[in-house]
Scaffold this motif. Sequence first.
Motif, PDB file in Angstrom:
ATOM      1  N   HIS A  31      21.152   5.882 -14.354  1.00 63.75           N
ATOM      2  CA  HIS A  31      21.742   7.114 -13.591  1.00 63.75           C
ATOM      3  C   HIS A  31      21.121   6.827 -12.432  1.00 63.75           C
ATOM      4  CE1 HIS A  31      23.441   8.193 -17.604  1.00 63.75           C
ATOM      5  NE2 HIS A  31      24.244   8.818 -17.027  1.00 63.75           N
ATOM      6  N   LYS A  32      21.790   7.300 -11.201  1.00 60.95           N
ATOM      7  CA  LYS A  32      21.370   7.478 -10.004  1.00 60.95           C
ATOM      8  C   LYS A  32      20.686   8.734  -9.834  1.00 60.95           C
ATOM      9  CE  LYS A  32      23.895   3.646  -7.801  1.00 60.95           C
ATOM     10  NZ  LYS A  32      24.676   3.028  -6.739  1.00 60.95           N
ATOM     11  N   PRO A  33      19.693   9.017  -8.882  1.00 60.57           N
ATOM     12  CA  PRO A  33      19.305  10.384  -8.864  1.00 60.57           C
ATOM     13  C   PRO A  33      20.266  11.487  -8.580  1.00 60.57           C
ATOM     14  CG  PRO A  33      17.907   8.984  -7.480  1.00 60.57           C
ATOM     15  CD  PRO A  33      18.946   8.213  -7.983  1.00 60.57           C
ATOM     16  N   ALA A  34      21.648  11.431  -7.883  1.00 62.20           N
ATOM     17  CA  ALA A  34      22.513  12.646  -8.002  1.00 62.20           C
ATOM     18  C   ALA A  34      23.062  12.793  -9.193  1.00 62.20           C
ATOM     19  CB  ALA A  34      23.421  11.936  -6.974  1.00 62.20           C
ATOM     20  N   GLN A  35      22.775  11.944 -10.197  1.00 61.46           N
ATOM     21  CA  GLN A  35      23.300  12.175 -11.531  1.00 61.46           C
ATOM     22  C   GLN A  35      22.261  12.888 -12.421  1.00 61.46           C
ATOM     23  OE1 GLN A  35      24.384   8.004 -11.906  1.00 61.46           O
ATOM     24  NE2 GLN A  35      26.447   8.546 -12.391  1.00 61.46           N
ATOM     25  N   LEU A  36      21.140  13.043 -12.277  1.00 60.73           N
ATOM     26  CA  LEU A  36      19.897  13.671 -12.772  1.00 60.73           C
ATOM     27  C   LEU A  36      19.846  15.114 -12.536  1.00 60.73           C
ATOM     28  CD1 LEU A  36      17.512  10.526 -12.516  1.00 60.73           C
ATOM     29  CD2 LEU A  36      19.013  10.976 -14.255  1.00 60.73           C
ATOM     30  N   SER A  37      19.132  15.828 -13.530  1.00 58.94           N
ATOM     31  CA  SER A  37      18.559  17.331 -13.132  1.00 58.94           C
ATOM     32  C   SER A  37      17.532  17.190 -12.363  1.00 58.94           C
ATOM     33  CB  SER A  37      18.565  17.734 -14.535  1.00 58.94           C
ATOM     34  OG  SER A  37      17.260  17.443 -15.275  1.00 58.94           O
ATOM     35  N   GLY A  38      17.158  18.217 -12.017  1.00 55.09           N
ATOM     36  CA  GLY A  38      15.961  18.527 -11.234  1.00 55.09           C
ATOM     37  C   GLY A  38      14.367  17.856 -12.103  1.00 55.09           C
ATOM     38  N   GLY A  39      14.462  18.388 -13.241  1.00 51.25           N
ATOM     39  CA  GLY A  39      13.470  17.936 -14.167  1.00 51.25           C
ATOM     40  C   GLY A  39      13.547  16.562 -14.455  1.00 51.25           C
ATOM     41  N   GLU A  40      14.757  15.901 -14.710  1.00 44.82           N
ATOM     42  CA  GLU A  40      14.823  14.570 -14.733  1.00 44.82           C
ATOM     43  C   GLU A  40      14.109  13.590 -13.652  1.00 44.82           C
ATOM     44  OE1 GLU A  40      18.291  14.372 -18.153  1.00 44.82           O
ATOM     45  OE2 GLU A  40      18.835  14.374 -16.009  1.00 44.82           O
ATOM     46  N   LYS A  41      14.776  14.115 -12.609  1.00 41.29           N
ATOM     47  CA  LYS A  41      14.217  13.449 -11.106  1.00 41.29           C
ATOM     48  C   LYS A  41      12.748  13.448 -11.194  1.00 41.29           C
ATOM     49  CE  LYS A  41      18.266  14.781  -8.555  1.00 41.29           C
ATOM     50  NZ  LYS A  41      18.786  15.723  -7.312  1.00 41.29           N
ATOM     51  N   GLN A  42      12.168  14.540 -11.614  1.00 38.78           N
ATOM     52  CA  GLN A  42      10.583  14.519 -11.380  1.00 38.78           C
ATOM     53  C   GLN A  42      10.157  13.630 -12.484  1.00 38.78           C
ATOM     54  OE1 GLN A  42       8.858  14.721  -9.246  1.00 38.78           O
ATOM     55  NE2 GLN A  42       8.111  16.861  -8.750  1.00 38.78           N
ATOM     56  N   ARG A  43      10.635  13.737 -13.574  1.00 34.77           N
ATOM     57  CA  ARG A  43       9.954  12.856 -14.746  1.00 34.77           C
ATOM     58  C   ARG A  43      10.071  11.254 -14.210  1.00 34.77           C
ATOM     59  NH1 ARG A  43      12.578  13.759 -20.138  1.00 34.77           N
ATOM     60  NH2 ARG A  43      14.015  15.353 -18.992  1.00 34.77           N
ATOM     61  N   VAL A  44      11.179  11.037 -13.554  1.00 32.93           N
ATOM     62  CA  VAL A  44      11.435   9.636 -13.043  1.00 32.93           C
ATOM     63  C   VAL A  44      10.411   9.385 -12.032  1.00 32.93           C
ATOM     64  CG1 VAL A  44      12.839   8.060 -11.719  1.00 32.93           C
ATOM     65  CG2 VAL A  44      13.897   9.428 -13.392  1.00 32.93           C
ATOM     66  N   ALA A  45       9.993  10.273 -11.235  1.00 31.50           N
ATOM     67  CA  ALA A  45       8.993  10.335 -10.098  1.00 31.50           C
ATOM     68  C   ALA A  45       7.538   9.960 -10.949  1.00 31.50           C
ATOM     69  CB  ALA A  45       9.003  11.389  -9.373  1.00 31.50           C
TER      70      ALA A  45
END
Length: 217
Positions: free
Chosen positions: A133-147
Motif C-alpha cells: 500500500h502507498k502512504p495515501a492508503q495508510l492510517s496515521g499510525g501505520e505511516k508512522q510505523r512504516v517510518a
Amino acid sequence: MITTKNITKSFGSVQVLKGIDLHIDKGEIVSIVGPSGAGKTTLLQILGTLDRPDGGEVRVDGVDVADLSTGQLSEFRNRHLGFIFQFHQLLPEFTALENILIPAYIAGTTKSRAQERAQELLRFLDLSHRAQHKPAQLSGGEKQRVAVARALINHPSVILADEPSGSLDSKNKAELHQLFFSLREKFGQTFVIVTHDEELAQLTDRTIHLRDGLVER
C-alpha cells in the motif's frame, strides 16, 4: 553511545545552543524536553550529524564526527543512525515496502538481504498486510510505523526522533510510545526523542530539560 562537550550553535546573531554537555548510554531511551526555542531540534540535528556545531565535540558510537568528511558523514549517518520525524516523510509514489527499503539500497545492501530485513520489520510491526500500500492508503499510525521500520532497516545504533507522536491521535500515540520500548528490547537501540508530550517523557529512562540553549541541572 553519545557524548557531547560544550556544544555551541548560532544562527546569525542568535546563539541557540550555549554549551551542551551530554552523555547517553547504549540502550537508553532519553527524552529531550523544553519550551519552543530552547534548542531541542537544533541539538537533535547536531547529534544526528545533519548539522555541525560551531564549537564543541560530538561523539556517536565512539566516533568523533568532526573528523569525518561530508561523504563519510553521509555514510556514517546511513549505517549508524535512524531518523523518525513528526510527519513521517514517506515518499508518496512508493509503497510501504519500497519506502522501508530505500536506506538499505543506499547502503549497498543486496536486494535479497534488504527484502529479508524489511519483511522481518513488517512482521514485527504488524504491517505485512500493508506492504504494497502507498502512504495515501495508510492510517496515521501505520505511516508512522512504516517510518519506524525505515529507520531500523540498516540496524542503526541510535534512533533519533523529532516529535514522533505529534501528529497522532491518543490511541496511536500510546501504541507508538510502547513500541519504542519493544524495539529497544528486541533490537537494543539507543533512542533520543525530542518531544512536547509529557506522557512520553515520563515513560523514558531519563529526561533532559533544555531551556535557553542550556541543559537545566
